[in-house]
Design a protein around this motif. Structure first.
Motif, PDB file in Angstrom:
ATOM      1  N   LEU A  84       0.809  -1.219   0.000  1.00 45.33           N
ATOM      2  CA  LEU A  84       0.000   0.000   0.000  1.00 45.33           C
ATOM      3  C   LEU A  84       0.844   1.272   0.000  1.00 45.33           C
ATOM      4  O   LEU A  84       0.415   2.296  -0.531  1.00 45.33           O
ATOM      5  CB  LEU A  84      -0.934   0.011   1.208  1.00 45.33           C
ATOM      6  N   ALA A  85       2.031   1.222   0.591  1.00 45.51           N
ATOM      7  CA  ALA A  85       2.866   2.421   0.720  1.00 45.51           C
ATOM      8  C   ALA A  85       3.269   2.988  -0.638  1.00 45.51           C
ATOM      9  O   ALA A  85       3.415   4.196  -0.780  1.00 45.51           O
ATOM     10  CB  ALA A  85       4.106   2.113   1.558  1.00 45.51           C
ATOM     11  N   SER A  86       3.428   2.126  -1.621  1.00 44.08           N
ATOM     12  CA  SER A  86       3.892   2.599  -2.927  1.00 44.08           C
ATOM     13  C   SER A  86       2.805   2.558  -3.997  1.00 44.08           C
ATOM     14  O   SER A  86       3.079   2.846  -5.159  1.00 44.08           O
ATOM     15  CB  SER A  86       5.083   1.751  -3.395  1.00 44.08           C
ATOM     16  N   ASP A  87       1.576   2.228  -3.623  1.00 47.08           N
ATOM     17  CA  ASP A  87       0.504   2.084  -4.618  1.00 47.08           C
ATOM     18  C   ASP A  87      -0.802   2.651  -4.080  1.00 47.08           C
ATOM     19  O   ASP A  87      -1.617   1.924  -3.505  1.00 47.08           O
ATOM     20  CB  ASP A  87       0.351   0.606  -4.991  1.00 47.08           C
ATOM     21  N   ASP A  88      -1.020   3.959  -4.276  1.00 51.45           N
ATOM     22  CA  ASP A  88      -2.246   4.615  -3.795  1.00 51.45           C
ATOM     23  C   ASP A  88      -3.505   4.001  -4.406  1.00 51.45           C
ATOM     24  O   ASP A  88      -4.534   3.908  -3.760  1.00 51.45           O
ATOM     25  CB  ASP A  88      -2.223   6.113  -4.107  1.00 51.45           C
ATOM     26  N   GLY A  89      -3.418   3.584  -5.653  1.00 49.87           N
ATOM     27  CA  GLY A  89      -4.571   3.006  -6.334  1.00 49.87           C
ATOM     28  C   GLY A  89      -5.022   1.692  -5.732  1.00 49.87           C
ATOM     29  O   GLY A  89      -6.215   1.354  -5.775  1.00 49.87           O
ATOM     30  N   LEU A  90      -4.098   0.925  -5.162  1.00 51.32           N
ATOM     31  CA  LEU A  90      -4.439  -0.366  -4.573  1.00 51.32           C
ATOM     32  C   LEU A  90      -5.408  -0.192  -3.406  1.00 51.32           C
ATOM     33  O   LEU A  90      -6.414  -0.900  -3.317  1.00 51.32           O
ATOM     34  CB  LEU A  90      -3.174  -1.101  -4.128  1.00 51.32           C
ATOM     35  N   ALA A  91      -5.140   0.741  -2.517  1.00 57.41           N
ATOM     36  CA  ALA A  91      -6.028   0.980  -1.373  1.00 57.41           C
ATOM     37  C   ALA A  91      -7.408   1.434  -1.844  1.00 57.41           C
ATOM     38  O   ALA A  91      -8.429   0.976  -1.320  1.00 57.41           O
ATOM     39  CB  ALA A  91      -5.422   2.009  -0.429  1.00 57.41           C
ATOM     40  N   ARG A  92      -7.449   2.315  -2.851  1.00 57.45           N
ATOM     41  CA  ARG A  92      -8.741   2.794  -3.365  1.00 57.45           C
ATOM     42  C   ARG A  92      -9.545   1.670  -4.006  1.00 57.45           C
ATOM     43  O   ARG A  92     -10.742   1.519  -3.748  1.00 57.45           O
ATOM     44  CB  ARG A  92      -8.533   3.937  -4.352  1.00 57.45           C
ATOM     45  N   SER A  93      -8.901   0.855  -4.830  1.00 56.84           N
ATOM     46  CA  SER A  93      -9.640  -0.225  -5.499  1.00 56.84           C
ATOM     47  C   SER A  93     -10.081  -1.288  -4.495  1.00 56.84           C
ATOM     48  O   SER A  93     -11.171  -1.848  -4.625  1.00 56.84           O
ATOM     49  CB  SER A  93      -8.815  -0.845  -6.628  1.00 56.84           C
ATOM     50  N   TRP A  94      -9.250  -1.552  -3.477  1.00 57.85           N
ATOM     51  CA  TRP A  94      -9.641  -2.522  -2.449  1.00 57.85           C
ATOM     52  C   TRP A  94     -10.852  -2.012  -1.666  1.00 57.85           C
ATOM     53  O   TRP A  94     -11.789  -2.761  -1.404  1.00 57.85           O
ATOM     54  CB  TRP A  94      -8.463  -2.807  -1.515  1.00 57.85           C
ATOM     55  N   ALA A  95     -10.853  -0.741  -1.317  1.00 58.21           N
ATOM     56  CA  ALA A  95     -11.978  -0.157  -0.588  1.00 58.21           C
ATOM     57  C   ALA A  95     -13.257  -0.211  -1.423  1.00 58.21           C
ATOM     58  O   ALA A  95     -14.332  -0.514  -0.893  1.00 58.21           O
ATOM     59  CB  ALA A  95     -11.660   1.279  -0.180  1.00 58.21           C
ATOM     60  N   ARG A  96     -13.143   0.058  -2.723  1.00 56.93           N
ATOM     61  CA  ARG A  96     -14.323   0.003  -3.597  1.00 56.93           C
ATOM     62  C   ARG A  96     -14.898  -1.410  -3.678  1.00 56.93           C
ATOM     63  O   ARG A  96     -16.102  -1.598  -3.636  1.00 56.93           O
ATOM     64  CB  ARG A  96     -13.976   0.472  -5.012  1.00 56.93           C
ATOM     65  N   SER A  97     -14.044  -2.422  -3.795  1.00 58.21           N
ATOM     66  CA  SER A  97     -14.549  -3.784  -4.008  1.00 58.21           C
ATOM     67  C   SER A  97     -14.907  -4.511  -2.713  1.00 58.21           C
ATOM     68  O   SER A  97     -15.716  -5.434  -2.742  1.00 58.21           O
ATOM     69  CB  SER A  97     -13.561  -4.618  -4.826  1.00 58.21           C
ATOM     70  N   THR A  98     -14.333  -4.097  -1.576  1.00 57.68           N
ATOM     71  CA  THR A  98     -14.574  -4.836  -0.326  1.00 57.68           C
ATOM     72  C   THR A  98     -15.214  -3.996   0.774  1.00 57.68           C
ATOM     73  O   THR A  98     -15.695  -4.553   1.758  1.00 57.68           O
ATOM     74  CB  THR A  98     -13.257  -5.405   0.236  1.00 57.68           C
TER      75      THR A  98
END
Length: 175
Positions: A84-98
């Motif tokens: 998550l520290a190097s990928d802002d999009g990962l946290a956003r997409s995870w929050a959207r799907s879960t």
């Protein structure tokens, strides 16, 4: 639910979205609708499914019911918080799907604070893993890996005192 609450629940219960060691691939498919990449080991000896933030490792088990062959069952689960520290999009997409929102970095102190408010937290045994500390909960079969290197600073990666990952493992069966 926020990411810290989610991690405390995972550490306490030893399950993630109702999934645990022994869950089938079909059960994982029903529980998670997030994008993933599958990697199958040579000869179909194992399967790794990578959802970006979470990885599942599967082993083939004989199919107990009628029908051919075997089915994939969960052998291990890893929550890869360091990604998550190097990928802002990962946290956003995870929050959207879960529906679970994670910060870029999670400190062990923040997780410990949440655990102090959580019922049924198993005893944690700490061991030095050379640059990391492992907090292992034998009762839930979950380990928390924490960065233990004073030279590591937060930035595009997790730093000293931050949680690297949480791992759910297959318990050893004496046989």
């Amino acid at each position: 639910m926020n990411g810290i609450e989610f991690l405390a629940s995972f550490l306490t219960a030893g399950e993630l979205y109702g999934l645990r060691v022994g869950s089938t691939l079909d059960e994982v498919d029903r529980a998670l609708s997030h994008r993933f990449v599958d990697v199958v080991g040579e000869g179909g000896a194992w399967l790794r499914r990578d959802y970006g933030l979470v990885e599942f490792a599967f082993n083939p088990e004989p199919n107990p019911g009628p029908g051919p062959g075997s089915e994939w069952v969960v052998a291990a689960v890893t929550v890869q918080l360091h990604r998550l520290a190097s990928d802002d999009g990962l946290a956003r997409s995870w929050a959207r799907s879960t529906g679970v929102a994670f910060p870029r970095c999670t400190s062990w102190e923040e997780l410990r604070e949440e655990l102090s408010r959580t019922h049924g937290v198993p005893e944690l045994k700490v061991t030095d893993q050379g640059g990391f500390l492992q907090y292992r909960a034998a009762a839930s079969h979950v380990s928390v890996i924490v960065v233990d290197d004073g030279d590591e600073e937060r930035g595009d990666r997790v730093g000293h005192g931050d949680v690297w990952s949480l791992d759910l493992w297959l318990p050893f069966r004496a046989g």
